[in-house]
Design a protein around this motif. Structure first.
Motif, mmCIF file in Angstrom:
data_model
loop_
_atom_site.group_PDB
_atom_site.id
_atom_site.type_symbol
_atom_site.label_atom_id
_atom_site.label_comp_id
_atom_site.label_asym_id
_atom_site.label_seq_id
_atom_site.Cartn_x
_atom_site.Cartn_y
_atom_site.Cartn_z
ATOM 1 N N ARG A 1 0.802 -1.231 0.000
ATOM 2 C CA ARG A 1 0.000 0.000 0.000
ATOM 3 C C ARG A 1 0.835 1.280 0.000
ATOM 4 O O ARG A 1 0.288 2.376 -0.031
ATOM 5 C CB ARG A 1 -0.928 -0.007 1.221
ATOM 6 C CG ARG A 1 -2.019 -1.049 1.099
ATOM 7 C CD ARG A 1 -2.677 -1.333 2.450
ATOM 8 N NE ARG A 1 -3.761 -2.290 2.317
ATOM 9 C CZ ARG A 1 -3.600 -3.607 2.240
ATOM 10 N NH1 ARG A 1 -2.394 -4.146 2.261
ATOM 11 N NH2 ARG A 1 -4.643 -4.416 2.125
ATOM 12 N N ARG A 2 2.141 1.159 0.018
ATOM 13 C CA ARG A 2 2.990 2.335 0.194
ATOM 14 C C ARG A 2 2.829 3.372 -0.910
ATOM 15 O O ARG A 2 2.835 4.569 -0.642
ATOM 16 C CB ARG A 2 4.450 1.927 0.366
ATOM 17 C CG ARG A 2 5.097 1.319 -0.852
ATOM 18 C CD ARG A 2 6.486 0.772 -0.497
ATOM 19 N NE ARG A 2 7.268 0.471 -1.662
ATOM 20 C CZ ARG A 2 7.225 -0.656 -2.348
ATOM 21 N NH1 ARG A 2 6.405 -1.621 -1.960
ATOM 22 N NH2 ARG A 2 7.999 -0.848 -3.398
ATOM 23 N N TYR A 3 2.666 2.959 -2.149
ATOM 24 C CA TYR A 3 2.477 3.927 -3.239
ATOM 25 C C TYR A 3 1.106 4.597 -3.150
ATOM 26 O O TYR A 3 0.977 5.782 -3.401
ATOM 27 C CB TYR A 3 2.619 3.268 -4.601
ATOM 28 C CG TYR A 3 4.022 2.815 -4.925
ATOM 29 C CD1 TYR A 3 5.110 3.653 -4.749
ATOM 30 C CD2 TYR A 3 4.255 1.537 -5.416
ATOM 31 C CE1 TYR A 3 6.390 3.233 -5.051
ATOM 32 C CE2 TYR A 3 5.531 1.118 -5.729
ATOM 33 C CZ TYR A 3 6.600 1.966 -5.539
ATOM 34 O OH TYR A 3 7.861 1.547 -5.845
ATOM 35 N N LYS A 4 0.112 3.812 -2.770
ATOM 36 C CA LYS A 4 -1.239 4.363 -2.641
ATOM 37 C C LYS A 4 -1.273 5.432 -1.547
ATOM 38 O O LYS A 4 -1.898 6.478 -1.700
ATOM 39 C CB LYS A 4 -2.221 3.231 -2.330
ATOM 40 C CG LYS A 4 -3.663 3.660 -2.218
ATOM 41 C CD LYS A 4 -4.544 2.454 -1.942
ATOM 42 C CE LYS A 4 -5.983 2.851 -1.754
ATOM 43 N NZ LYS A 4 -6.832 1.717 -1.422
ATOM 44 N N TRP A 5 -0.598 5.171 -0.442
ATOM 45 C CA TRP A 5 -0.592 6.090 0.686
ATOM 46 C C TRP A 5 0.316 7.296 0.471
ATOM 47 O O TRP A 5 -0.033 8.404 0.847
ATOM 48 C CB TRP A 5 -0.134 5.382 1.956
ATOM 49 C CG TRP A 5 -1.057 4.318 2.464
ATOM 50 C CD1 TRP A 5 -2.383 4.155 2.174
ATOM 51 C CD2 TRP A 5 -0.712 3.260 3.358
ATOM 52 N NE1 TRP A 5 -2.880 3.058 2.839
ATOM 53 C CE2 TRP A 5 -1.881 2.492 3.576
ATOM 54 C CE3 TRP A 5 0.463 2.883 3.993
ATOM 55 C CZ2 TRP A 5 -1.898 1.381 4.413
ATOM 56 C CZ3 TRP A 5 0.449 1.778 4.816
ATOM 57 C CH2 TRP A 5 -0.724 1.035 5.027
ATOM 58 N N LEU A 6 1.508 7.053 -0.088
ATOM 59 C CA LEU A 6 2.537 8.098 -0.123
ATOM 60 C C LEU A 6 2.936 8.548 -1.523
ATOM 61 O O LEU A 6 3.750 9.452 -1.663
ATOM 62 C CB LEU A 6 3.788 7.606 0.621
ATOM 63 C CG LEU A 6 3.553 7.183 2.062
ATOM 64 C CD1 LEU A 6 4.759 6.471 2.619
ATOM 65 C CD2 LEU A 6 3.206 8.396 2.903
ATOM 66 N N GLY A 7 2.397 7.886 -2.519
ATOM 67 C CA GLY A 7 2.754 8.249 -3.880
ATOM 68 C C GLY A 7 4.114 7.687 -4.281
ATOM 69 O O GLY A 7 4.669 6.813 -3.628
ATOM 70 N N ARG A 8 4.628 8.229 -5.354
ATOM 71 C CA ARG A 8 5.905 7.779 -5.905
ATOM 72 C C ARG A 8 6.697 9.021 -6.280
ATOM 73 O O ARG A 8 6.136 9.989 -6.747
ATOM 74 C CB ARG A 8 5.627 6.918 -7.133
ATOM 75 C CG ARG A 8 6.845 6.382 -7.793
ATOM 76 C CD ARG A 8 6.472 5.425 -8.909
ATOM 77 N NE ARG A 8 6.660 4.076 -8.381
ATOM 78 C CZ ARG A 8 6.111 3.005 -8.877
ATOM 79 N NH1 ARG A 8 5.317 3.066 -9.903
ATOM 80 N NH2 ARG A 8 6.351 1.833 -8.343
ATOM 81 N N VAL A 9 7.987 8.992 -6.053
ATOM 82 C CA VAL A 9 8.849 10.108 -6.407
ATOM 83 C C VAL A 9 9.776 9.687 -7.548
ATOM 84 O O VAL A 9 10.060 8.503 -7.718
ATOM 85 C CB VAL A 9 9.681 10.610 -5.206
ATOM 86 C CG1 VAL A 9 8.776 11.196 -4.139
ATOM 87 C CG2 VAL A 9 10.536 9.509 -4.641
ATOM 88 N N THR A 10 10.235 10.643 -8.288
ATOM 89 C CA THR A 10 11.150 10.366 -9.382
ATOM 90 C C THR A 10 12.535 10.075 -8.828
ATOM 91 O O THR A 10 13.017 10.786 -7.941
ATOM 92 C CB THR A 10 11.228 11.567 -10.335
ATOM 93 O OG1 THR A 10 9.905 11.863 -10.779
ATOM 94 C CG2 THR A 10 12.116 11.288 -11.519
ATOM 95 N N TYR A 11 13.131 9.035 -9.347
ATOM 96 C CA TYR A 11 14.501 8.720 -8.952
ATOM 97 C C TYR A 11 15.443 9.198 -10.032
ATOM 98 O O TYR A 11 15.302 8.822 -11.202
ATOM 99 C CB TYR A 11 14.668 7.204 -8.719
ATOM 100 C CG TYR A 11 16.119 6.825 -8.535
ATOM 101 C CD1 TYR A 11 16.800 7.192 -7.379
ATOM 102 C CD2 TYR A 11 16.814 6.131 -9.509
ATOM 103 C CE1 TYR A 11 18.114 6.874 -7.208
ATOM 104 C CE2 TYR A 11 18.141 5.798 -9.327
ATOM 105 C CZ TYR A 11 18.791 6.177 -8.184
ATOM 106 O OH TYR A 11 20.098 5.854 -8.014
#
Length: 122
Positions: free
Chosen positions: A109-119
């Motif tokens: 669930r981590r992406y759903k909760w916190l989104g995704r950042v560009t690496y």
């Protein structure tokens, strides 16, 4: 290199934050953090026999063991002097029964909760 290698998802805000905090506690420089985004395709194919590298944290230990998920978290915490007491609790008999599903719950669930950042490779 005589360190443990931890493969983490550098596009995950939670993963990056946890890595930054643990890195500050790694007074002996025992862990080398390696972004999954930089792992070669041939290594990913070999490792995927365990699990998808993007699904869980992976660790290749100094003694050539491959650990994933909750087992990696326990090992990391047992290596760092400041977190060793917590690691001892996570090695109690019931801890894995609770820890594995709790880890997977957060991980999925981590992406759903916190989104995704560009690496960006630096």
């Amino acid at each position: 290199m005589n360190r443990h290698i931890v493969f983490f998802d550098a596009e995950c805000p939670l993963c990056r934050t946890v890595k930054a905090a643990l890195k500050k506690l790694d007074w002996n420089d025992a862990i080398f953090w390696y972004p999954v985004q930089e792992v070669s395709e041939s290594v990913k194919e070999r490792v995927n026999g365990y699990k998808n590298m993007y699904d869980e944290i992976f660790m290749y230990t100094k003694d050539k063991q491959m650990l994933t998920g909750f087992d990696t978290v326990r090992r990391i915490l047992s290596i760092l002097p400041a977190t060793m007491p917590l690691a001892l609790l996570l090695h109690l008999p019931f801890a894995k029964i609770i820890g594995d599903p709790a880890y997977r719950f957060v991980s999925t669930r981590r992406y759903k909760w916190l989104g995704r950042v560009t690496y960006n490779k630096s």
